[in-house]
Motif scaffolding. Structure first.
Motif, PDB file in Angstrom:
ATOM      1  N   TYR A   1       0.992  -1.144  -0.068  1.00  8.60           N
ATOM      2  CA  TYR A   1      -0.058  -0.016  -0.073  1.00  8.60           C
ATOM      3  C   TYR A   1       0.620   1.276  -0.070  1.00  8.60           C
ATOM      4  O   TYR A   1       0.567   2.405  -0.745  1.00  8.60           O
ATOM      5  CB  TYR A   1      -0.965   0.087   1.275  1.00  8.60           C
ATOM      6  CG  TYR A   1      -1.808   1.131   1.244  1.00  8.60           C
ATOM      7  CD1 TYR A   1      -3.119   0.919   0.528  1.00  8.60           C
ATOM      8  CD2 TYR A   1      -1.438   2.460   1.948  1.00  8.60           C
ATOM      9  CE1 TYR A   1      -4.009   2.116   0.566  1.00  8.60           C
ATOM     10  CE2 TYR A   1      -2.391   3.510   2.046  1.00  8.60           C
ATOM     11  CZ  TYR A   1      -3.619   3.229   1.098  1.00  8.60           C
ATOM     12  OH  TYR A   1      -4.642   4.596   1.314  1.00  8.60           O
ATOM     13  N   HIS A   2       1.703   1.373   0.902  1.00  6.76           N
ATOM     14  CA  HIS A   2       2.741   2.242   1.163  1.00  6.76           C
ATOM     15  C   HIS A   2       3.571   2.650  -0.494  1.00  6.76           C
ATOM     16  O   HIS A   2       3.501   3.716  -0.984  1.00  6.76           O
ATOM     17  CB  HIS A   2       4.035   2.160   2.176  1.00  6.76           C
ATOM     18  CG  HIS A   2       4.959   3.227   2.245  1.00  6.76           C
ATOM     19  ND1 HIS A   2       6.001   2.927   2.889  1.00  6.76           N
ATOM     20  CD2 HIS A   2       4.811   4.335   2.041  1.00  6.76           C
ATOM     21  CE1 HIS A   2       6.698   3.904   3.025  1.00  6.76           C
ATOM     22  NE2 HIS A   2       6.057   5.152   2.368  1.00  6.76           N
ATOM     23  N   ALA A   3       4.045   1.499  -1.115  1.00  4.58           N
ATOM     24  CA  ALA A   3       4.554   1.579  -2.457  1.00  4.58           C
ATOM     25  C   ALA A   3       3.517   2.194  -3.439  1.00  4.58           C
ATOM     26  O   ALA A   3       3.997   3.172  -4.165  1.00  4.58           O
ATOM     27  CB  ALA A   3       5.091   0.346  -2.941  1.00  4.58           C
TER      28      ALA A   3
ATOM     29  N   VAL B   1      -0.582  -7.542  -6.135  1.00  4.20           N
ATOM     30  CA  VAL B   1      -1.533  -7.840  -6.955  1.00  4.20           C
ATOM     31  C   VAL B   1      -3.006  -7.255  -6.484  1.00  4.20           C
ATOM     32  O   VAL B   1      -3.709  -6.480  -7.098  1.00  4.20           O
ATOM     33  CB  VAL B   1      -1.674  -9.200  -7.582  1.00  4.20           C
ATOM     34  CG1 VAL B   1      -2.785  -9.595  -8.224  1.00  4.20           C
ATOM     35  CG2 VAL B   1      -0.201  -9.705  -8.211  1.00  4.20           C
ATOM     36  N   LEU B   2      -3.051  -7.846  -5.191  1.00  6.56           N
ATOM     37  CA  LEU B   2      -4.436  -7.263  -4.509  1.00  6.56           C
ATOM     38  C   LEU B   2      -4.606  -5.758  -4.480  1.00  6.56           C
ATOM     39  O   LEU B   2      -5.729  -5.325  -4.797  1.00  6.56           O
ATOM     40  CB  LEU B   2      -4.551  -7.888  -3.142  1.00  6.56           C
ATOM     41  CG  LEU B   2      -4.672  -9.516  -3.151  1.00  6.56           C
ATOM     42  CD1 LEU B   2      -4.614 -10.049  -1.629  1.00  6.56           C
ATOM     43  CD2 LEU B   2      -6.303  -9.794  -3.530  1.00  6.56           C
ATOM     44  N   ILE B   3      -3.468  -5.102  -3.916  1.00  3.47           N
ATOM     45  CA  ILE B   3      -3.667  -3.597  -3.995  1.00  3.47           C
ATOM     46  C   ILE B   3      -3.695  -2.967  -5.301  1.00  3.47           C
ATOM     47  O   ILE B   3      -4.626  -1.977  -5.410  1.00  3.47           O
ATOM     48  CB  ILE B   3      -2.252  -3.266  -3.132  1.00  3.47           C
ATOM     49  CG1 ILE B   3      -2.273  -3.700  -1.891  1.00  3.47           C
ATOM     50  CG2 ILE B   3      -2.484  -1.598  -3.124  1.00  3.47           C
ATOM     51  CD1 ILE B   3      -3.250  -3.103  -0.746  1.00  3.47           C
ATOM     52  N   ALA B   4      -3.091  -3.291  -6.273  1.00  2.00           N
ATOM     53  CA  ALA B   4      -2.997  -2.701  -7.790  1.00  2.00           C
ATOM     54  C   ALA B   4      -4.452  -2.821  -8.110  1.00  2.00           C
ATOM     55  O   ALA B   4      -5.026  -1.898  -8.782  1.00  2.00           O
ATOM     56  CB  ALA B   4      -1.989  -3.404  -8.251  1.00  2.00           C
ATOM     57  N   LYS B   5      -5.082  -3.984  -8.062  1.00  2.00           N
ATOM     58  CA  LYS B   5      -6.205  -4.268  -8.631  1.00  2.00           C
ATOM     59  C   LYS B   5      -7.391  -3.364  -7.768  1.00  2.00           C
ATOM     60  O   LYS B   5      -8.178  -2.877  -8.686  1.00  2.00           O
ATOM     61  CB  LYS B   5      -6.616  -5.790  -8.497  1.00  2.00           C
ATOM     62  CG  LYS B   5      -5.850  -6.594  -9.480  1.00  2.00           C
ATOM     63  CD  LYS B   5      -5.944  -6.069 -11.041  1.00  2.00           C
ATOM     64  CE  LYS B   5      -7.364  -6.241 -11.588  1.00  2.00           C
ATOM     65  NZ  LYS B   5      -7.399  -5.452 -12.875  1.00  2.00           N
TER      66      LYS B   5
ATOM     67  N   PRO C   1      -9.583  -9.755  -0.283  1.00  2.00           N
ATOM     68  CA  PRO C   1      -9.814 -11.152   0.442  1.00  2.00           C
ATOM     69  C   PRO C   1      -8.044 -11.246   0.629  1.00  2.00           C
ATOM     70  O   PRO C   1      -7.487 -12.126   0.279  1.00  2.00           O
ATOM     71  CB  PRO C   1     -10.215 -12.061  -0.858  1.00  2.00           C
ATOM     72  CG  PRO C   1      -9.562 -11.501  -1.941  1.00  2.00           C
ATOM     73  CD  PRO C   1      -9.686  -9.959  -1.743  1.00  2.00           C
ATOM     74  N   VAL C   2      -7.743 -10.512   1.986  1.00  2.00           N
ATOM     75  CA  VAL C   2      -5.971 -10.717   2.334  1.00  2.00           C
ATOM     76  C   VAL C   2      -5.866 -12.306   2.375  1.00  2.00           C
ATOM     77  O   VAL C   2      -4.785 -12.806   2.138  1.00  2.00           O
ATOM     78  CB  VAL C   2      -5.912  -9.760   3.369  1.00  2.00           C
ATOM     79  CG1 VAL C   2      -4.355 -10.102   3.783  1.00  2.00           C
ATOM     80  CG2 VAL C   2      -6.234  -8.357   3.072  1.00  2.00           C
ATOM     81  N   ASP C   3      -6.842 -12.799   3.281  1.00  2.00           N
ATOM     82  CA  ASP C   3      -6.500 -14.229   3.622  1.00  2.00           C
ATOM     83  C   ASP C   3      -6.322 -15.264   2.434  1.00  2.00           C
ATOM     84  O   ASP C   3      -5.626 -16.252   2.407  1.00  2.00           O
ATOM     85  CB  ASP C   3      -7.458 -14.852   4.808  1.00  2.00           C
ATOM     86  CG  ASP C   3      -8.565 -14.730   4.231  1.00  2.00           C
ATOM     87  OD1 ASP C   3      -9.059 -14.437   2.968  1.00  2.00           O
ATOM     88  OD2 ASP C   3      -9.756 -15.301   5.032  1.00  2.00           O
TER      89      ASP C   3
END
Length: 347
Positions: free
Chosen positions: A160-162, A187-191, A313-315
């Motif tokens: 997230y920071h990046a 991938v999750l953050i970018a999407k 869905p982090v997990d």
């Protein structure tokens, strides 16, 4: 004397689960009962022994309890604690600073010249209990699991920071190099930020995981010419942003080479040295290149809200869960890359 079970890593791939006294919180400290504690690739420096990735002399002893991505319940508070109470569900921020320098006051505790790292300099979360400064306890939203909270401290938080630094948006095509836990988080953050994502790795299992997490395109760099594929996908321009989460010198160079003119790159993966050509890869392309490390402590609440608002869905990239008694298997399997993100859990 009340005891607890705890992991120590003497080095040379040895793992011990021992009984040790349950810690007692001192001034400004709290006692946290563990519920989740994740294994990170940086823990492997303790597992192998020798020079730890971070930390001072204590980290070299093989007696510090590892685990810098923990979450659990506050069960006892020491004198002078305000704002944290028994029963609070918390994630534990990994950097402990002096509290007075310019970096601590700006929230970047890991830049403090006197900083200590949980799980390297002081006992971490791979134990039934841990003691930590109250200011390092970050409250979990009611609807967030302990496992998700633990992963926000490093993987998700760093990505997230990046991506906030890179200003990733729906206008961007982003290449992510290295699809271990850090890359999967990317991938999750970018999407969630709306970007088109190209995910690159050498392991098919990781590429499959990236697809499941939403990557638009995956490239096996052991089988395909990454720069050619990216050029074809971007009409010869290159990606807008690239993130290296591998620390591999080849991937770091590909990240620089695959970005368009006036694009930007974030380097997250740790490495001791990399040879680059600044003139061709950076200067004459007017690139912005950022080194990204631990997110500032104040950003945690923003990260947690982002995850909840976007229902991330982090997990899903947790591949294995272990009890503390299974620590030897957990570290061996993580070292052998049988697992990706692995987490110790307590009932």
């Amino acid at each position: 004397m009340t005891t607890m079970r705890a992991v120590i890593l003497p080095g040379n791939k040895e793992v011990q689960v021992i009984d040790k006294p349950r810690p007692v919180p001192g001034d400004g400290q709290v006692l946290v009962r563990m519920r989740a504690s994740a294994i990170c690739r940086s823990d492997m420096s303790l597992y192998y022994g020798g020079k730890p990735l971070v930390g001072g002399e204590a980290a070299k002893t093989g007696r510090i309890v590892p685990g810098h991505e923990p979450a659990g319940d506050v069960v006892e508070i020491g004198p002078g604690v305000r704002g944290v109470m028994p029963g609070d569900r918390v994630a534990v921020y990994l950097a402990i600073g002096c509290g007075h320098c310019r970096y601590c006051l700006s929230g970047y505790l890991s830049l403090c010249s006197e900083w200590k790292c949980v799980g390297f300099d002081v006992d971490g979360g791979n134990a039934d209990y841990m003691v930590v400064p109250a200011q390092n306890c970050l409250k979990l939203p009611d609807e967030m699991s302990y496992e998700t909270g633990a992963l926000l401290l490093d993987n998700m938080g760093t990505q997230y920071h990046a991506q906030k630094t890179l200003e990733v948006s729906g206008n961007d095509t982003v290449a992510i190099y290295g699809l271990g836990p850090m890359g999967s988080a990317g991938v999750l953050i970018a999407k969630a930020r709306g970007a088109r994502v190209i995910a690159i790795d050498v392991l098919e299992s990781r590429l499959e995981m990236a697809k499941e997490l939403g990557a638009d395109v995956t490239i096996n760099s052991a089988k395909e010419n990454v720069l050619e594929v990216i050029s074809n996908l971007t009409h010869g321009e290159g990606v807008d942003k690239a993130i290296d989460a591998s620390g591999n010198p080849s991937a770091q160079n590909m990240a620089l080479d695959s970005v368009r003119k006036m694009g930007s790159v974030a380097l997250i993966g740790e490495t001791s040295s990399t040879t680059i050509n600044p003139s061709e890869q950076m200067i004459r392309k007017l690139l912005k290149v950022y080194g990204i490390w631990i997110h500032p402590i104040w950003m945690y609440e923003e990260i947690a809200q982002f995850v909840l608002d976007h229902k991330i869905p982090v997990d899903r990239y947790i591949t294995h869960r272990f009890s503390i008694e299974q620590a030897a298997d957990a570290f061996r399997m993580f070292d052998e890359r049988i697992t990706d993100k692995a987490v110790f859990v307590w009932d």
